[in-house]
Design a protein around this motif. Sequence first.
Motif, PDB file in Angstrom:
ATOM      1  N   ARG A  80      31.975  58.981  19.131  1.00 45.34           N
ATOM      2  CA  ARG A  80      32.160  60.261  19.825  1.00 45.34           C
ATOM      3  C   ARG A  80      32.776  61.235  18.821  1.00 45.34           C
ATOM      4  O   ARG A  80      33.970  61.147  18.510  1.00 45.34           O
ATOM      5  N   VAL A  83      35.084  65.932  18.994  1.00 40.31           N
ATOM      6  CA  VAL A  83      35.863  65.903  20.238  1.00 40.31           C
ATOM      7  C   VAL A  83      37.149  66.699  20.042  1.00 40.31           C
ATOM      8  O   VAL A  83      37.942  66.399  19.145  1.00 40.31           O
ATOM      9  N   ASP A 129      41.020  56.204  17.502  1.00 43.87           N
ATOM     10  CA  ASP A 129      41.030  57.523  16.863  1.00 43.87           C
ATOM     11  C   ASP A 129      40.769  57.319  15.375  1.00 43.87           C
ATOM     12  O   ASP A 129      41.217  56.333  14.789  1.00 43.87           O
ATOM     13  N   LEU A 143      36.491  57.640  18.057  1.00 45.84           N
ATOM     14  CA  LEU A 143      36.728  58.945  18.683  1.00 45.84           C
ATOM     15  C   LEU A 143      37.348  59.864  17.637  1.00 45.84           C
ATOM     16  O   LEU A 143      38.351  59.517  17.007  1.00 45.84           O
ATOM     17  N   THR A 144      36.735  61.025  17.395  1.00 46.77           N
ATOM     18  CA  THR A 144      37.257  61.911  16.364  1.00 46.77           C
ATOM     19  C   THR A 144      36.871  63.358  16.623  1.00 46.77           C
ATOM     20  O   THR A 144      35.847  63.638  17.263  1.00 46.77           O
ATOM     21  N   LYS A 193      39.814  64.261  24.398  1.00 46.85           N
ATOM     22  CA  LYS A 193      40.013  62.833  24.174  1.00 46.85           C
ATOM     23  C   LYS A 193      40.382  62.130  25.484  1.00 46.85           C
ATOM     24  O   LYS A 193      39.909  61.032  25.774  1.00 46.85           O
ATOM     25  N   HIS A 194      41.196  62.782  26.258  1.00 42.20           N
ATOM     26  CA  HIS A 194      41.579  62.263  27.569  1.00 42.20           C
ATOM     27  C   HIS A 194      40.339  62.102  28.445  1.00 42.20           C
ATOM     28  O   HIS A 194      40.183  61.110  29.170  1.00 42.20           O
ATOM     29  N   GLY A 233      45.905  55.381  18.844  1.00 44.02           N
ATOM     30  CA  GLY A 233      46.017  56.687  18.211  1.00 44.02           C
ATOM     31  C   GLY A 233      47.371  56.874  17.576  1.00 44.02           C
ATOM     32  O   GLY A 233      48.243  56.000  17.659  1.00 44.02           O
ATOM     33  N   ALA A 235      45.428  60.881  25.979  1.00 44.53           N
ATOM     34  CA  ALA A 235      44.486  59.757  26.033  1.00 44.53           C
ATOM     35  C   ALA A 235      45.226  58.428  26.075  1.00 44.53           C
ATOM     36  O   ALA A 235      44.819  57.500  26.790  1.00 44.53           O
ATOM     37  N   ASN A 246      47.789  64.942  19.558  1.00 41.57           N
ATOM     38  CA  ASN A 246      46.547  65.140  20.311  1.00 41.57           C
ATOM     39  C   ASN A 246      46.022  63.854  20.938  1.00 41.57           C
ATOM     40  O   ASN A 246      45.040  63.865  21.669  1.00 41.57           O
ATOM     41  N   ASP A 247      46.651  62.716  20.647  1.00 46.56           N
ATOM     42  CA  ASP A 247      46.244  61.452  21.261  1.00 46.56           C
ATOM     43  C   ASP A 247      47.101  61.096  22.476  1.00 46.56           C
ATOM     44  O   ASP A 247      46.797  60.141  23.191  1.00 46.56           O
TER      45      ASP A 247
END
Length: 772
Positions: free
Chosen positions: A640, A643, A472, A617-618, A648-649, A666, A674, A670-671
């Motif tokens: 990515r 997102v 993340d 991932l962001t 994220k998942h 992460g 995932a 919100n992580d």
Amino acid sequence: MSDTLSPSTTAEHPPEEVRLAITGMTCASCSARIERKLAKVAGVQSATVNLATEKARVRFSAPVTVDAIVAEVQKTGYGASVLDDTPRAETGSAAGPTPGAGELLRKLQARYARQDTGADDRAHTSDDQGDHLGHTPAQDVLKPRLIVAIALTIPVLLLAMVLPTFAASPWLELALATPVVFWCAWPFHRAAAVNARHLASTMDTLVSLGVLAAWGYSVVELLQGGMHLYFEVASVVTTFLLVGRFLEARAKDSGKDALRSLLDLGAKDVSVLRIDPRSRITSETRIPVGELVVGDQFIVRPGEKVATDGVVRDGSSAVDASLVTGESTPVDVSPGDPVTGGSINTTGRIVVEARKVGADTMLAGIQRLVETAQTGKADVQRLADRVSAVFVPVVLAVAVVTFVAWLATGHDLATSLAVGVTVLIIACPCALGLATPTALLVGTGRGAQLGTLIKGPQVLEDTRRVDTVVLDKTGTITTGELRLRSIAVRGTLSKTAALTAAAAVEQGSEHPVARAVVDGARLARLELPRIRDFQANPGEGATARIKDTEVTVGKAVLFEGVAPELLEHARSNAGTTVFVGWDGVAQAALTVEDTVRDSSKAAIARLRELGLTPYLLTGDSASNARSVAEQVGIDASNVRADVLPAQKHEVVTELQQSGRVVAMVGDGVNDAAALAQADLGLAMGSGTDVAMDSADIVLVRPDLDAVGDAIGLSRETLRIIKQNLAWAFGYNTAAIPLAAFGLLNPMIAGATMALSSVLVVSNSLRLKRWTR
């Protein structure tokens, strides 16, 4: 033993968890036997007993109570005492589910100060079992017996080997060997007897039978005038086993150094500022750290430890938190900055307000997580336990068959007995039982010293398979703190004037972008003019009057016109751009950007060296994501962007479906999904409770390089475990046939059996020196 409960059971009786200190265990079959007994108790959902730490973790619900669990262990023939704060009431009131990892990072019982001199760091032997539940160190119990054994065994050996024809030799051997066999070897005999009363057998059963058989046969032979005596065998085997047990106890105790160092980190007392309610005069009072309460303000002088987690209220200094977080560089702190209990104040005097005390502190939570991980078992250890549980009875049968076979093939009784005794002694599965828990004990302790908390043994297995790491951006690769990066102006307006105007307006806002603009002005030492008529436009910006001019700061939509050069500046720069202007025209553009951690680029290069492919991932824009990826060395194809939290998942799932084994790093709410979906979840310790609850590894240091440490150390710990198990299985597999065919002397068997345990524990201790 399953942790799974039916919905109705869970609703009626929320599960509790209790930790016990177990005394009297000597081998893996002991721990396996306790687990089997507890598993049969109605209400016990799972029980894990660790031989190396001599602790058990039992998860249960009504109708069973803590007292009933302790009583069951004692009925099995071992001692047990409660280490948890679980209520001891017979009603067995449920305390609710076991807290998650995030909560544990702040909730560890203040009892650790007591346990450091009690059960937590004590090794026990069967010698003190049954008498009491006091915790006598194994080294202190074994040392006098070992000294006596050595002092008496040497002359026995000399009489048997050098002076066998001396008339008084047999009787002197008997006199010298008897105290060795019965007093020095008493821990083995007592444990064997206790287990025999419960129709069970352990490693001590093999040792006790072997030593007593050699001594008893020799006495009978001596009384009948025979010359085939084995007093030296009984004495030497006992001495070798005591040497092995003593060295093993020392090594195991050394393995606990990492956890003990954590227990010792906390301050013992603290200087608190108290206000006299009558005179209102503030005075300084020294109190035990256990009496601190939230809100207390305390003084930390140079060289002193910060007593508990808090916030600096006065003074400035540099704080060294390396012992707690593994972060090697002291951090400058000033009023408003947080500090962690256990860290060391290096320079100035500071006043800290306590925010978390006792069980709520980060240090307390670290201790709990480490100990929980050390009590668990990996799949490979469960296999070893199952083997050990049936190993001893099988060996007893093999020894009897060997003895009978040698007699039946025409060998004399003395030779047949010697071979049978050798089988008993050589087959002791000590090394098998210690192979995994000792490596786990040392590895997780070393991880804690480096700021890496491994939640359980299964995590070690997972790190071996991981080939992809998803990172993340915000709070992981970057600090999550916005900073002013660039300013573009039109016409003759200076950048200083543009920043002064923008910061003057933004100082009335709490938005992160506004804070970054204001901080930029402060770093430039700009004096901001007063404003009036401040008005926030949520999601767009703000306006305020500076003298007679209405100044607007925010998105382009707030202005009637934005010069092309300012729009181009916004498009070409990664980050978030706000415009500042007046009279409906934007006069300047200010870009703020999340700050990339200094260590991120080197950390990602190291992940590649470990065979991992990094992905970024962001939820940020593609331009921002590409900028960060370029700075830290992540391929653009592995970025990515845009997102949403819920997606994220899905990204992790997509990578898994393509055949990748994914680790996710992460720190935010919100992580969490995932992190839970990933094959291996790593949460930054600076993040949220939800993220840490969902992760397999918690990184106390706010440093991406800790990811490489976590994976590298985990893989090395697993490698050591496999080495230990290979030796333990290989040793027993090869040694028993050699003994059964008469190719080993009983004394050599005793020495090699003791050496095998010491070798396994010593191999595990290499993890104490693990570095990058």
